[in-house]
Every structure is written in C-alpha cells, then in structure tokens.
Enzyme design. Structure first.
Site, short mmCIF file in Angstrom:
data_model
loop_
_atom_site.label_atom_id
_atom_site.label_comp_id
_atom_site.label_asym_id
_atom_site.label_seq_id
_atom_site.Cartn_x
_atom_site.Cartn_y
_atom_site.Cartn_z
N GLY A 12 0.78 -1.24 0.00
CA GLY A 12 0.00 0.00 0.00
C GLY A 12 0.81 1.28 0.00
O GLY A 12 0.27 2.36 0.28
N SER A 13 2.10 1.21 -0.37
CA SER A 13 2.90 2.45 -0.36
C SER A 13 2.35 3.46 -1.39
O SER A 13 2.29 4.66 -1.13
CB SER A 13 4.39 2.18 -0.61
OG SER A 13 4.60 1.64 -1.88
N HIS A 104 2.18 -0.17 -13.51
CA HIS A 104 2.91 -1.43 -13.64
C HIS A 104 4.40 -1.13 -13.52
O HIS A 104 4.89 -0.17 -14.12
CB HIS A 104 2.59 -2.08 -14.99
CG HIS A 104 3.18 -3.43 -15.11
ND1 HIS A 104 2.60 -4.55 -14.52
CD2 HIS A 104 4.33 -3.86 -15.68
CE1 HIS A 104 3.37 -5.59 -14.75
NE2 HIS A 104 4.43 -5.21 -15.45
C1 GAR Z 1 3.99 -1.45 -7.18
O1 GAR Z 1 5.36 -1.44 -7.49
C2 GAR Z 1 3.18 -1.58 -8.45
O2 GAR Z 1 3.76 -1.00 -9.56
C3 GAR Z 1 3.11 -3.07 -8.60
O3 GAR Z 1 2.95 -3.57 -7.29
C4 GAR Z 1 3.62 -2.70 -6.39
C5 GAR Z 1 2.68 -2.41 -5.24
O4 GAR Z 1 3.37 -1.80 -4.20
N1 GAR Z 1 2.04 -3.45 -9.47
C6 GAR Z 1 2.09 -4.54 -10.22
O5 GAR Z 1 3.04 -5.31 -10.21
C7 GAR Z 1 0.88 -4.76 -11.10
N2 GAR Z 1 1.08 -5.80 -12.03
P1 GAR Z 1 2.60 -1.05 -3.04
O6 GAR Z 1 1.53 -2.00 -2.51
O7 GAR Z 1 3.64 -0.74 -2.02
O8 GAR Z 1 1.99 0.19 -3.62
#
Ligand code: GAR
Length: 191
Positions: A12-13, A104
C-alpha cells in the site's frame, strides 16, 4: 469534485502516497480503498489514513454486481489500481471506460501479463540483463497490462543491481509520477 477508489493487494505504499497527495485537493478526493487481501499492510495504512476500507473477493469482482453498487454508493468516478493483483472483469472495464488507471513496475509491453507483479517483474528484468527498466501508467482494458499507455518513465540498471535496489528505484518513480499523472489525466478528461 471527482471521487476515486484505490484498489491494492500489497503493502500500500502507492495508496498512502496517493492519499497524502490528494489530501488537500479541491478537485479530487480518495473516497474508498478496496483490497482483496485482508492480511496486506495496506489494511494498517488505510486505518491510519482514515479512508473507508472495503474487502472484496475474486467472485465479487467478477460478478461486479455488489461491487458496482458499493462504488456507486460512494459516487466513485475513477478507479485506480495500485498493486492490485486480480484481473478486472470486462463488465467493470466497460462501466468505467477510460476511468480505470493502473500502474505497472516495468516498461510495458515488456514484463507484463499474468503473474508479472512486484518482485517477479524485477527478477525477470535482471535475469534478462536489461540495461533499463521503469514504470508504466496506463488505462485498463480487458487484457492484463495492455491498455493505452498514459505515461512511462525509465530508470537505469546498474552493474550491481539487486531485486531490492531496483524495487527502490521503481517505487521512487512511482511516488514521483503516479499521483500527478492521476491528477493530470482526470483534469484533462474533465476539461
Ligand atoms: C507497485 O510497485 C506496483 O507498480 C506493482 O505492485 C507494487 C505495489 O506496491 N504493481 C504490479 O506489479 C501490477 N502488475 P505497493 O503495494 O507498495 O503500492
């Protein structure tokens, strides 16, 4: 005021950044956080941020009926996918045409598709000895990671790059560009 719902499955950052960015906005408000993962750290963040949190399931997402009513009850105009790992069903894509935005962590069309998320993407990039990677912000269509690109930003891969150092570079790009790109896209569509 345009109201957005942010969907996530992970730490969730990005969701936290987006909430902080729009906290004082007069144009856009983060009205709902939605997750399919009760154990994700974003649940803790959502509670701290004080934004209503909804738990969804793959089934509810795919039938879309209950979820659609919920999103309507919050008057949601846009859906933002920030590390949301379930595929968005065609019904929902059609209902929010050009109003679902995903981020992404690679330069699509490279390293997209089913199973390509988070560290899996960075591992594949490093295994292929790429010299650069980056982020893609795009509209969602019915195929994984294939909708119209809104913005891409690159970073270089250094000789001693590791999955975690690359992840940090990518997260930094996401922090710098995702909220601003959401804002620009919504404002452009509303002009
Ligand atoms: C992020 O880096 C986003 O780009 C990626 O998941 C991470 C979530 O991080 N999304 C994907 O890989 C979608 N295919 P977060 O939960 O810390 O925001």
């Amino acid at each position: 005021m345009k109201r957005i719902a942010v969907f996530g499955s992970g730490s969730g950052s990005n969701i936290e950044n987006i909430c902080n960015y729009f906290e004082k906005s007069n144009a856009i408000s983060v009205s709902l956080i939605c997750t399919n993962n009760r154990r994700s750290f974003l649940v803790t963040r959502a509670k701290k941020l004080g934004v209503p949190l909804h738990f969804t399931t793959k089934k509810d997402l795919n039938t879309f009926t209950k979820l659609q009513s919920l999103l309507n009850s919050f008057s949601i105009d846009y859906v933002i996918l920030a590390g949301f790992l379930l595929k968005i069903p065609e019904k929902m894509v059609a209902y929010y045409k050009k109003r679902i935005i995903n981020i992404h962590p690679s330069l699509l069309p490279k390293y997209g598709g089913k199973g390509m998320y988070g560290a899996n993407v960075h591992k594949a990039v490093l295994n292929n000895n790429e010299v650069e990677s980056g982020i893609t912000i795009h509209f969602v269509n019915k195929y994984y990671d294939q909708g119209e690109v809104i913005l891409q930003k690159k970073c270089f891969i250094s000789k001693n790059e590791t999955v975690s150092s690359l992840e940090l570079k990518i997260k930094s790009l996401e922090g710098d560009f995702f909220p601003k790109t959401i804002e620009n896209t919504i404002i452009k569509q509303c002009l």
